[in-house]
Design a protein around this motif. Sequence first.
Motif, PDB file in Angstrom:
ATOM      1  N   GLY A   1     -22.757  44.701   1.005  1.00 24.97           N
ATOM      2  CA  GLY A   1     -21.839  45.811   1.047  1.00 24.97           C
ATOM      3  C   GLY A   1     -21.597  46.401   2.216  1.00 24.97           C
ATOM      4  O   GLY A   1     -20.653  47.145   2.659  1.00 24.97           O
ATOM      5  N   ASP A   2     -22.806  46.246   3.295  1.00 21.50           N
ATOM      6  CA  ASP A   2     -22.680  46.725   4.659  1.00 21.50           C
ATOM      7  C   ASP A   2     -21.829  46.041   5.354  1.00 21.50           C
ATOM      8  O   ASP A   2     -21.081  46.634   6.352  1.00 21.50           O
ATOM      9  N   ILE A   3     -21.719  44.807   5.125  1.00 26.66           N
ATOM     10  CA  ILE A   3     -20.624  43.932   5.664  1.00 26.66           C
ATOM     11  C   ILE A   3     -19.207  44.306   5.179  1.00 26.66           C
ATOM     12  O   ILE A   3     -18.261  44.496   5.836  1.00 26.66           O
ATOM     13  N   ASP A   4     -19.097  44.482   3.934  1.00 22.60           N
ATOM     14  CA  ASP A   4     -17.834  45.083   3.282  1.00 22.60           C
ATOM     15  C   ASP A   4     -17.453  46.171   4.139  1.00 22.60           C
ATOM     16  O   ASP A   4     -16.236  46.746   4.548  1.00 22.60           O
ATOM     17  N   THR A   5     -18.321  47.367   4.376  1.00 19.61           N
ATOM     18  CA  THR A   5     -18.101  48.542   4.742  1.00 19.61           C
ATOM     19  C   THR A   5     -17.619  48.411   6.388  1.00 19.61           C
ATOM     20  O   THR A   5     -16.679  49.145   6.858  1.00 19.61           O
ATOM     21  N   SER A   6     -18.301  47.307   7.101  1.00 22.42           N
ATOM     22  CA  SER A   6     -18.020  46.950   8.306  1.00 22.42           C
ATOM     23  C   SER A   6     -16.258  46.605   8.514  1.00 22.42           C
ATOM     24  O   SER A   6     -15.510  46.819   9.257  1.00 22.42           O
ATOM     25  N   ILE A   7     -16.046  45.740   7.368  1.00 22.53           N
ATOM     26  CA  ILE A   7     -14.542  45.279   7.193  1.00 22.53           C
ATOM     27  C   ILE A   7     -13.662  46.462   7.252  1.00 22.53           C
ATOM     28  O   ILE A   7     -12.595  46.694   7.626  1.00 22.53           O
ATOM     29  N   VAL A   8     -14.209  47.493   6.338  1.00 18.92           N
ATOM     30  CA  VAL A   8     -13.186  48.498   6.048  1.00 18.92           C
ATOM     31  C   VAL A   8     -13.013  49.314   7.220  1.00 18.92           C
ATOM     32  O   VAL A   8     -11.746  49.671   7.683  1.00 18.92           O
ATOM     33  N   HIS A   9     -14.158  49.669   7.861  1.00 21.98           N
ATOM     34  CA  HIS A   9     -14.053  50.645   9.048  1.00 21.98           C
ATOM     35  C   HIS A   9     -13.482  49.988  10.355  1.00 21.98           C
ATOM     36  O   HIS A   9     -12.671  50.513  11.308  1.00 21.98           O
ATOM     37  N   GLU A  10     -13.979  48.668  10.492  1.00 18.04           N
ATOM     38  CA  GLU A  10     -13.430  47.847  11.934  1.00 18.04           C
ATOM     39  C   GLU A  10     -12.016  47.376  11.689  1.00 18.04           C
ATOM     40  O   GLU A  10     -11.417  47.135  12.734  1.00 18.04           O
ATOM     41  N   HIS A  11     -11.756  47.314  10.597  1.00 14.83           N
ATOM     42  CA  HIS A  11     -10.306  46.585  10.414  1.00 14.83           C
ATOM     43  C   HIS A  11      -9.345  46.974   9.415  1.00 14.83           C
ATOM     44  O   HIS A  11      -8.329  47.368   9.745  1.00 14.83           O
ATOM     45  N   LEU A  12      -9.865  47.247   8.165  1.00 18.22           N
ATOM     46  CA  LEU A  12      -8.787  47.712   7.485  1.00 18.22           C
ATOM     47  C   LEU A  12      -8.134  49.285   7.669  1.00 18.22           C
ATOM     48  O   LEU A  12      -6.904  49.414   7.607  1.00 18.22           O
ATOM     49  N   ILE A  13      -9.073  49.944   8.023  1.00 16.51           N
ATOM     50  CA  ILE A  13      -8.652  51.490   8.261  1.00 16.51           C
ATOM     51  C   ILE A  13      -7.859  51.576   9.424  1.00 16.51           C
ATOM     52  O   ILE A  13      -6.762  52.232   9.509  1.00 16.51           O
ATOM     53  N   PRO A  14      -8.270  50.758  10.616  1.00 16.56           N
ATOM     54  CA  PRO A  14      -7.275  50.924  11.499  1.00 16.56           C
ATOM     55  C   PRO A  14      -6.015  50.167  11.426  1.00 16.56           C
ATOM     56  O   PRO A  14      -4.836  50.814  12.029  1.00 16.56           O
ATOM     57  N   ASP A  15      -5.981  48.950  10.457  1.00 15.95           N
ATOM     58  CA  ASP A  15      -4.592  48.527  10.302  1.00 15.95           C
ATOM     59  C   ASP A  15      -3.648  49.653   9.365  1.00 15.95           C
ATOM     60  O   ASP A  15      -2.568  49.735   9.710  1.00 15.95           O
ATOM     61  N   LEU A  16      -4.355  50.278   8.506  1.00 14.22           N
ATOM     62  CA  LEU A  16      -3.614  51.276   7.549  1.00 14.22           C
ATOM     63  C   LEU A  16      -3.167  52.223   8.606  1.00 14.22           C
ATOM     64  O   LEU A  16      -2.177  52.752   8.542  1.00 14.22           O
ATOM     65  N   GLN A  17      -3.991  52.894   9.337  1.00 11.38           N
ATOM     66  CA  GLN A  17      -3.580  53.809  10.450  1.00 11.38           C
ATOM     67  C   GLN A  17      -2.242  53.764  11.205  1.00 11.38           C
ATOM     68  O   GLN A  17      -1.229  54.268  11.196  1.00 11.38           O
ATOM     69  N   LYS A  18      -2.495  52.374  11.688  1.00 13.30           N
ATOM     70  CA  LYS A  18      -1.304  51.487  12.389  1.00 13.30           C
ATOM     71  C   LYS A  18       0.133  51.538  11.589  1.00 13.30           C
ATOM     72  O   LYS A  18       1.203  52.107  12.181  1.00 13.30           O
ATOM     73  N   GLU A  19      -0.084  51.099  10.467  1.00 13.63           N
ATOM     74  CA  GLU A  19       0.908  50.678   9.601  1.00 13.63           C
ATOM     75  C   GLU A  19       1.690  52.282   9.169  1.00 13.63           C
ATOM     76  O   GLU A  19       2.735  52.239   9.105  1.00 13.63           O
ATOM     77  N   ASN A  20       0.878  53.144   8.884  1.00 15.67           N
ATOM     78  CA  ASN A  20       1.491  54.579   8.660  1.00 15.67           C
ATOM     79  C   ASN A  20       1.576  55.497   9.717  1.00 15.67           C
ATOM     80  O   ASN A  20       1.937  56.772   9.472  1.00 15.67           O
ATOM     81  N   GLY A  21       1.775  55.018  11.200  1.00 12.32           N
ATOM     82  CA  GLY A  21       1.885  55.721  12.225  1.00 12.32           C
ATOM     83  C   GLY A  21       1.075  56.953  12.454  1.00 12.32           C
ATOM     84  O   GLY A  21       1.294  57.930  12.934  1.00 12.32           O
ATOM     85  N   LEU A  22      -0.196  56.804  12.111  1.00 15.39           N
ATOM     86  CA  LEU A  22      -1.426  57.573  12.464  1.00 15.39           C
ATOM     87  C   LEU A  22      -1.986  57.356  13.735  1.00 15.39           C
ATOM     88  O   LEU A  22      -2.277  56.323  14.052  1.00 15.39           O
ATOM     89  N   GLU A  23      -2.443  58.423  14.462  1.00 11.50           N
ATOM     90  CA  GLU A  23      -2.978  58.341  15.699  1.00 11.50           C
ATOM     91  C   GLU A  23      -4.753  58.129  15.371  1.00 11.50           C
ATOM     92  O   GLU A  23      -4.947  58.210  14.312  1.00 11.50           O
ATOM     93  N   ALA A  24      -5.228  57.612  16.265  1.00  9.61           N
ATOM     94  CA  ALA A  24      -6.701  57.069  16.272  1.00  9.61           C
ATOM     95  C   ALA A  24      -7.511  58.279  15.652  1.00  9.61           C
ATOM     96  O   ALA A  24      -8.515  57.943  14.619  1.00  9.61           O
ATOM     97  N   PHE A  25      -7.418  59.355  15.905  1.00 11.08           N
ATOM     98  CA  PHE A  25      -8.269  60.408  15.462  1.00 11.08           C
ATOM     99  C   PHE A  25      -7.618  61.457  14.548  1.00 11.08           C
ATOM    100  O   PHE A  25      -7.875  62.427  14.128  1.00 11.08           O
ATOM    101  N   ALA A  26      -6.527  61.096  13.842  1.00 15.15           N
ATOM    102  CA  ALA A  26      -5.888  61.628  12.683  1.00 15.15           C
ATOM    103  C   ALA A  26      -6.354  61.973  11.675  1.00 15.15           C
ATOM    104  O   ALA A  26      -6.276  63.124  10.889  1.00 15.15           O
ATOM    105  N   LEU A  27      -7.472  61.184  11.052  1.00 17.67           N
ATOM    106  CA  LEU A  27      -8.084  61.298   9.749  1.00 17.67           C
ATOM    107  C   LEU A  27      -9.526  61.674  10.084  1.00 17.67           C
ATOM    108  O   LEU A  27     -10.032  61.432  11.136  1.00 17.67           O
ATOM    109  N   SER A  28     -10.032  62.599   9.427  1.00 19.56           N
ATOM    110  CA  SER A  28     -11.404  63.262   9.497  1.00 19.56           C
ATOM    111  C   SER A  28     -12.399  62.168   8.915  1.00 19.56           C
ATOM    112  O   SER A  28     -12.234  61.080   8.319  1.00 19.56           O
ATOM    113  N   TRP A  29     -13.585  62.519   9.296  1.00 19.73           N
ATOM    114  CA  TRP A  29     -14.836  61.582   8.882  1.00 19.73           C
ATOM    115  C   TRP A  29     -14.693  61.398   7.269  1.00 19.73           C
ATOM    116  O   TRP A  29     -14.886  60.625   6.822  1.00 19.73           O
TER     117      TRP A  29
END
Length: 480
Positions: A255-283
Motif C-alpha cells: 500500500g505504501d508503494i501504491d501511495t508513492s505512485i499516487v503522489h509521485e506520478h498520478l497527482i502530478p499528471d492530473l495537475q498537469k492535465e487540468n492546468g493546475l500549478e504545483a501548489f494549487a491543491l492543499s495537503w
Amino acid sequence: MYDLDLFFSSPEKKSKKTQFQCYGIDLGTTNSTVAEIVWRPGGKPSCRILEIDQATQQGQYTSPLIPSVVAILPDDQVWVGEGAKRLRTRPQEAGLLFEKNLFYETKNDMGLRKTYYRAPEPFNHASKIAGHILRFLKDSAERDLERKLDALSVTVPASFQLNQRRDTLLACEYAGLNLQDDDLLDEPTAALIDYIMATGTDKVVQPGKTSTCAVFDFGGGTCDVSVLEITGDKKSRSVLTSQIAVSRYHRLGGGDIDTSIVHEHLIPDLQKENGLEAFALSWAEKKRGLEPQLLGTAEALKIALCKQIDRLKKFGKYEEEKAKVAAKQPRITCQLGRRSFHLSQPNLTAAQFEKILEPFLDTDLIYARETEYRLTQSVFAPLQDALDRADKKPEEIDFCLMVGGSSLIPQVREAIDEYFDKSSVGFFQDAEAIQTAVARGAAWNRLFKEITGQNLIRPVLYDAIALVTKTGDPYPLVPA
C-alpha cells in the motif's frame, strides 16, 4: 498433495473424533481470506480457500480474496469487501468520508488508542472494524457451509505486540468468535506451515539436520519477518519447528508503494492535465481527497506492470524491452467538492516504477522516512532487524520463504534473492497461492491443535522480561 506425516507423525494423537473440520482466517490489511480443511483419520485431507459473495453496485461479486474495506451506505447498509473497495474510488457519490463511514487499512491502527471520532459507536475503533470484517467472513462461510466455524485460528503479524493481539481477540469477540490467546497464529509461521504441507520438506531441511529459515512476508500493509529453526527427524519425514526471532512491527507494505505512485506520478499528471500549478491543491485535497480515489488505479497499474515485467524477465528480454514496457488504465474522474478533475489516460512505465521502488529496496534505508503524504522504508529494515535479534547473518540462513502479495513484485524477489545469495529462496508458484497461504496454514495449525491439543510451532519469548530498578539497571526475570 498434502502429507499429514510431515507434521503429524511424532505427536501423540489425543482426539478420538471421526472427522475434523477446521478453519483459518487471514485477517489482512489489504485482503482477508478463509480456508477450510476437512479430514477423516485414515484418509486424505482436503484443503480449500472459500469463495465469498460480496455486494457491489454492479451486483454480486464472488472471490476468495475479500478486501478489508468497510463502508456504511446512506441507507445504513454495511458493505464489506469488493463493493466497499470500489466505492473508495468514488466516495462522494455515496456520501462517504474516510474514518467516518469508510474504513480501510485500519489494521495499522490495532493496539492504538486512536478513536474514529466521526464514526458511529460500533465503528469507532480499529478492533471494531476488524470485528465487522471477521463477522462478515464468519457469517458468509457458515451460510455457505451450513455449519458453525467452531475450530478456528486467526492470524496476526508476528511482530504484533500484546496490545495489538489483545485488540485482535477483542475483534474476534465482536464477531462472535470465542478465541483464546493461543488461537492467534503468526502470519509468517502460517505461510511456512502451508509451504511445507504443499511442497514437502526437501527444500527446507534434510533428515537429521537443523536448518535456519527466514520467512519474508511482504503484504499490503506490513512487512513481517520470522526466523525459525527446523529440525528434520532421522527416522521419519516429519519436522519439528521453533520460532527464534521476529522483526519489530513495521507498518510497511504494498500500500505504501501504491501511495508513492499516487503522489509521485498520478497527482502530478492530473495537475498537469487540468492546468493546475504545483501548489494549487492543499495537503487535505491531495491526501484526503485525491489519494483514496486514485489508490485503486495505482494498484491496478502496479499489478499490470509487474505481470509484464515478470514475463519478460523469465524470457531474459526485460532489459532490452524495458523502454517499451508500460501499463495503462481507463480514464478516471476525481471529485473535490464541486470540482471535477480528469485523468484521461493513467499510465506507468517500467522506468518510472523502478524509480519509485528505489527507496523500498535500498539496503541502507533501515530507518523509516516519513513525508507529509507517505511512509518510505526499505524492506531490508525488518529483515535486518529479525536477523539481528536471532543473532544470525544472511549467509547463515539456509532457506528463505517469500510470501505476501507484494512479494510478487519482480524487483523485490530479485533483491531478496541477492541478499540471501548463499541461501535457497522459495515461493509459491502462482499469485493466488501466495496470497492465500496464510489462511491455509492457519487451518493446518488448527487441525494439529484439534488432534494433539497443542499448536504446531513451539512458542518462544523473543525479548527478555526484566524490571527496571531504581538505579536504572534492568533486573532480569525471564531471559529471551
